[in-house]
Design a protein around this motif. Structure first.
Motif, PDB file in Angstrom:
ATOM      1  N   VAL A   1       0.850  -1.187   0.000  1.00  0.00           N
ATOM      2  CA  VAL A   1       0.000   0.000   0.000  1.00  0.00           C
ATOM      3  C   VAL A   1       0.888   1.240   0.000  1.00  0.00           C
ATOM      4  N   ARG A   2       0.613   2.140  -0.921  1.00  0.00           N
ATOM      5  CA  ARG A   2       1.364   3.384  -1.027  1.00  0.00           C
ATOM      6  C   ARG A   2       0.596   4.559  -0.446  1.00  0.00           C
ATOM      7  N   SER A   3      -0.725   4.559  -0.635  1.00  0.00           N
ATOM      8  CA  SER A   3      -1.532   5.664  -0.132  1.00  0.00           C
ATOM      9  C   SER A   3      -2.948   5.177   0.106  1.00  0.00           C
ATOM     10  N   ILE A   4      -3.664   5.898   0.994  1.00  0.00           N
ATOM     11  CA  ILE A   4      -5.063   5.615   1.314  1.00  0.00           C
ATOM     12  C   ILE A   4      -5.825   6.928   1.166  1.00  0.00           C
ATOM     13  N   ILE A   5      -6.882   6.898   0.359  1.00  0.00           N
ATOM     14  CA  ILE A   5      -7.651   8.103   0.071  1.00  0.00           C
ATOM     15  C   ILE A   5      -9.109   7.824   0.405  1.00  0.00           C
ATOM     16  N   CYS A   6      -9.745   8.735   1.133  1.00  0.00           N
ATOM     17  CA  CYS A   6     -11.164   8.619   1.448  1.00  0.00           C
ATOM     18  C   CYS A   6     -11.819   9.986   1.291  1.00  0.00           C
ATOM     19  N   LYS A   7     -13.136  10.001   1.198  1.00  0.00           N
ATOM     20  CA  LYS A   7     -13.852  11.245   0.958  1.00  0.00           C
ATOM     21  C   LYS A   7     -13.742  12.181   2.158  1.00  0.00           C
ATOM     22  N   ASN A   8     -14.056  11.666   3.368  1.00  0.00           N
ATOM     23  CA  ASN A   8     -13.923  12.409   4.618  1.00  0.00           C
ATOM     24  C   ASN A   8     -13.312  11.482   5.661  1.00  0.00           C
ATOM     25  N   LYS A   9     -12.809  12.088   6.734  1.00  0.00           N
ATOM     26  CA  LYS A   9     -12.201  11.261   7.782  1.00  0.00           C
ATOM     27  C   LYS A   9     -13.235  10.390   8.478  1.00  0.00           C
ATOM     28  N   ASP A  10     -14.498  10.857   8.567  1.00  0.00           N
ATOM     29  CA  ASP A  10     -15.509  10.031   9.219  1.00  0.00           C
ATOM     30  C   ASP A  10     -15.865   8.808   8.378  1.00  0.00           C
TER      31      ASP A  10
ATOM     32  N   GLU B   1       4.591   5.905  10.237  1.00  0.00           N
ATOM     33  CA  GLU B   1       5.718   4.983  10.402  1.00  0.00           C
ATOM     34  C   GLU B   1       5.916   4.118   9.167  1.00  0.00           C
ATOM     35  N   SER B   2       4.822   3.787   8.457  1.00  0.00           N
ATOM     36  CA  SER B   2       4.912   2.921   7.275  1.00  0.00           C
ATOM     37  C   SER B   2       5.070   3.710   5.977  1.00  0.00           C
ATOM     38  N   ASN B   3       5.212   5.041   6.086  1.00  0.00           N
ATOM     39  CA  ASN B   3       5.354   5.896   4.902  1.00  0.00           C
ATOM     40  C   ASN B   3       4.173   5.739   3.948  1.00  0.00           C
ATOM     41  N   ILE B   4       2.984   5.696   4.522  1.00  0.00           N
ATOM     42  CA  ILE B   4       1.758   5.600   3.733  1.00  0.00           C
ATOM     43  C   ILE B   4       1.091   6.964   3.756  1.00  0.00           C
ATOM     44  N   ARG B   5       0.741   7.427   2.586  1.00  0.00           N
ATOM     45  CA  ARG B   5       0.088   8.724   2.474  1.00  0.00           C
ATOM     46  C   ARG B   5      -1.407   8.564   2.745  1.00  0.00           C
ATOM     47  N   PHE B   6      -1.930   9.396   3.645  1.00  0.00           N
ATOM     48  CA  PHE B   6      -3.346   9.354   3.995  1.00  0.00           C
ATOM     49  C   PHE B   6      -3.976  10.686   3.613  1.00  0.00           C
ATOM     50  N   VAL B   7      -5.066  10.607   2.803  1.00  0.00           N
ATOM     51  CA  VAL B   7      -5.710  11.809   2.295  1.00  0.00           C
ATOM     52  C   VAL B   7      -7.197  11.722   2.592  1.00  0.00           C
ATOM     53  N   ALA B   8      -7.765  12.767   3.207  1.00  0.00           N
ATOM     54  CA  ALA B   8      -9.213  12.940   3.377  1.00  0.00           C
ATOM     55  C   ALA B   8      -9.597  14.177   2.590  1.00  0.00           C
ATOM     56  N   ILE B   9     -10.263  13.987   1.460  1.00  0.00           N
ATOM     57  CA  ILE B   9     -10.475  15.075   0.502  1.00  0.00           C
ATOM     58  C   ILE B   9     -11.329  16.180   1.103  1.00  0.00           C
ATOM     59  N   GLY B  10     -12.468  15.828   1.670  1.00  0.00           N
ATOM     60  CA  GLY B  10     -13.395  16.839   2.155  1.00  0.00           C
ATOM     61  C   GLY B  10     -12.864  17.629   3.329  1.00  0.00           C
ATOM     62  N   ASP B  11     -11.999  17.026   4.166  1.00  0.00           N
ATOM     63  CA  ASP B  11     -11.461  17.706   5.345  1.00  0.00           C
ATOM     64  C   ASP B  11     -10.123  18.382   5.072  1.00  0.00           C
ATOM     65  N   GLY B  12      -9.578  18.221   3.844  1.00  0.00           N
ATOM     66  CA  GLY B  12      -8.291  18.826   3.528  1.00  0.00           C
ATOM     67  C   GLY B  12      -7.134  18.219   4.289  1.00  0.00           C
TER      68      GLY B  12
END
Length: 643
Positions: free
Chosen positions: A88-97, A115-126
């Motif tokens: 897994v390189r990154s995890i993207i979701c619409k909002n954190k909830d 720690e695992s160098n995984i990018r986490f993105v929540a689009i709606g929450d910026g």
């Protein structure tokens, strides 16, 4: 992997690093064949964001219908496996909830992503963890959890209102019922399963145990409840179809214990300690909400109560696999404990096998009670005669039976109510005294005449006593309120009598339904005859003796007892003749003896003088021997002293 959960949007063969597009929704929007509209909307937003921001290897993971407070979701578990494998390189979701609503676990996962160098993105929450840390991220997590908590509270309030209104809270109707297609809150009798439920209760009343009933149903290939309910609701799965005839004793026990089969609705059997957990805990029965006669009953209240009574006692099987239905009903008349059934094998044709009851405390060492032995055959005869006599009297003289039962019960109730009312008056007076004492020590504390420490001790003592007295008052008032009209009890007994057409044979069902308990007293022997008192308490009416049936039923006599009784009668019959014959023989021999010669006065005086001389000579000889022993003793003492 399930294609509905793990949906690759790229060629997996050209990379081992994925960009996870995570979608989640707690409740579906009613589309059984298609996915939820919200999931489709989330996928479109995430795919568009991935295409515009250089995420070249997207894979969409969907958890449709799973709450955000629980991370045991199938899609998220697959993501964790890929994270452990380093794919897994990154995890993207619409909002954190959409990712989760438990702020503690969300925070832990965010640290794990760093720690695992995984990018986490929540689009709606910026939110994007490759940039600087967002100082408001913990607050957003707390707000998300607060939303879940508030939603859970609202749903709980709705369910509580529904449960208190008498509507069933279960998703599926229990075995034996089905939901009304026109009203989902109404249960209808399932014509297929209801006869099975009736048979379970009838077999229990006849003395069968849950394991025996389950084994019978397995042999007859009757479909088990979970499989039947799954087929009825159309939710057939591989698990429900696995072992469709696999009845267990736990299933039988659960069916027997349900009050719903009397037509009741029982709500709030279970509860959850937190909205974050899915584990339920059992509520005690006093916290259940029971609404009576809501739907059609399958089992009558009398049969249900009788079945519960049968389940309170464990009955042992003999070598032939049979159980004694009297076990659990027979009590000792001295110590009140249950009596033990002794069963043995027959050693010869002339000697019958042992089958009797005796007090359990007699078997202890040292014995704490007497034997109270009585044979099972005698008990069955006595019980059958009692049921037959009372039932015959109740059927033929119904009005007299009800009136006599009411009069006898009124006397008992008056005596009991008199003592309880006296105790109730004393307890209420003590509560008033305690109120005055608490008020007095409080005034003493305010006026500084009583220390804080002493006030705390006295206050605790008075309040503890007051709580115990108030609990006793509530119990007495409840007992006084439960004094019901005994005519209703008589009607119940008459209705029970009308169920049977004959009382020639004592069946297990008849014994269970009619008899409440049997009290056996110790046997007494009078003039060589064994007499034993047995009190039989019948259901609803207790101990009742019809007019003209006050005779004592003799106990069954074994061949040995009959032989002893014959010998006793024989000796009693010949006792007077033997005594008269012996007396006649004695006087006949006495008359044949010659009379002794008559002595003169001189001869009697000479004999008396001779007896006196002999007595004096004996005394002189005794004194001479005593003086010799004393001289020898003194000589021995002198020798010892000189030595």
């Amino acid at each position: 992997m399930n294609n509905n959960i793990w949906q690759p949007l790229c060629d997996k063969s050209i990379t081992t690093q994925y960009d996870i597009l995570y979608c989640r929704l707690s409740r579906d929007d009613g589309l059984d064949d298609k996915e939820s509209d919200s999931i489709s909307h989330q996928r479109e937003i995430l795919a568009d964001y991935a295409a515009k921001n250089g995420f070249d290897h997207p894979i969409c993971v969907v958890d449709d219908g799973f709450t955000g407070t629980n991370f045991q979701r199938p899609g998220w578990q697959l993501v964790l496996q890929e994270i452990e494998n380093g794919n897994v390189r990154s995890i993207i979701c619409k909002n954190k909830d959409r990712f989760g609503r438990d702020y503690l676990r969300v925070g832990l996962y965010r640290e794990m992503f760093k720690e695992s160098n995984i990018r986490f993105v929540a689009i709606g929450d910026g939110v994007d963890n490759i940039r600087d840390d967002d100082d408001f991220a913990p607050f957003r997590d707390i707000i998300a959890e607060f939303f879940a908590r508030d939603t859970s509270r609202k749903i709980k309030a709705v369910l509580h209102n529904k449960g208190r209104s008498g509507k069933p809270l279960t998703n599926q109707a229990i075995y034996g019922y089905r939901k009304d297609p026109n009203d989902r809150n109404k249960w209808l009798v399932d014509e297929t399963a209801a006869p099975i439920v009736k048979r379970i209760f009838h077999m229990t009343i006849e003395g069968k145990g849950p394991f025996q009933i389950a084994r019978t149903f397995c042999d007859e290939k009757i479909i088990r409840p979970s499989c039947h309910v799954a087929r009825l609701s159309g939710c057939v799965t591989a698990k429900s179809e696995q072992s469709p005839y696999g009845w267990t004793d736990a299933t039988i026990t659960q069916i027997i214990r349900r009050p719903e089969y009397m037509g009741h609705v029982v709500n709030f059997r279970t509860y959850k300690t937190s909205f974050k957990t899915k584990k339920y805990k059992l509520n005690p029965p006093e916290k259940w909400e029971i609404f009576e006669n809501v739907h059609e009953a399958i089992i009558s209240p009398g049969e249900w109560e009788t079945a519960q009574k049968c389940r309170t006692v464990i009955r042992r099987k003999n070598k032939s696999g049979e159980v004694n239905p009297l076990t659990g009903l027979v009590y000792c008349g001295t110590c009140g404990s249950r009596m033990y059934n002794h069963r043995g094998t027959r050693y010869s044709e002339t000697r019958p096998s042992q089958n009797s009851y005796c007090c359990t405390k007699y078997s202890k060492y040292p014995p704490e009670c007497t034997r109270h032995n009585i044979s099972v055959k005698s008990l069955r005869e006595l019980v059958l005669d009692a049921i037959k006599n009372v039932s015959s009297y109740a059927s033929e003289h119904e009005a007299e039976f009800v009136e006599k039962l009411r009069e006898d019960a009124q006397i008992k109730q008056d005596e009991q109510a008199k003592s309880q009312k006296k105790q109730l008056f004393a307890d209420k007076r003590r509560v008033a005294e305690l109120d005055k004492l608490i008020q007095q020590i409080y005034e003493d504390k305010v006026s500084k005449s009583l220390s804080e420490k002493r006030f705390a001790v006295l206050s605790a003592q008075y309040e503890s006593e007051q709580e115990s007295v108030e609990a006793r008052i509530a119990e007495i008032e409840k007992e006084l309120a439960q004094f019901t009209e005994d005519g209703a009890k008589a009607d119940k007994f008459i209705a029970l009598v009308r169920k049977y057409t004959t009382f020639e044979e004592l069946t297990n069902a008849m014994l269970t339904e009619f008899v409440d308990k049997i009290v056996v007293h110790e046997a007494e022997r009078q003039r060589g005859q064994r007499n034993q008192k047995v009190d039989i308490y019948l259901s609803f009416i207790g101990q009742f003796t019809p007019p003209g049936c006050e005779q004592v039923f003799p106990e069954y006599q074994s061949p040995q007892d009959k032989r002893r009784e014959y010998h006793r009668e024989y000796y009693q019959r010949n006792k007077e003749a033997i005594s008269a014959k012996t007396t006649k023989r004695y006087y006949a021999k006495k008359s044949e003896r010659p009379d002794p010669p008559v002595k003169s006065a001189e001869e009697l005086a000479a004999e008396e003088e001779l007896r006196v001389e002999r007595r004096k000579a004996y005394q002189r000889e005794y004194q001479r021997e005593w003086r010799k022993k004393q001289q020898a003793k003194n000589l021995h003492l002198e020798q010892v002293a000189q030595a």
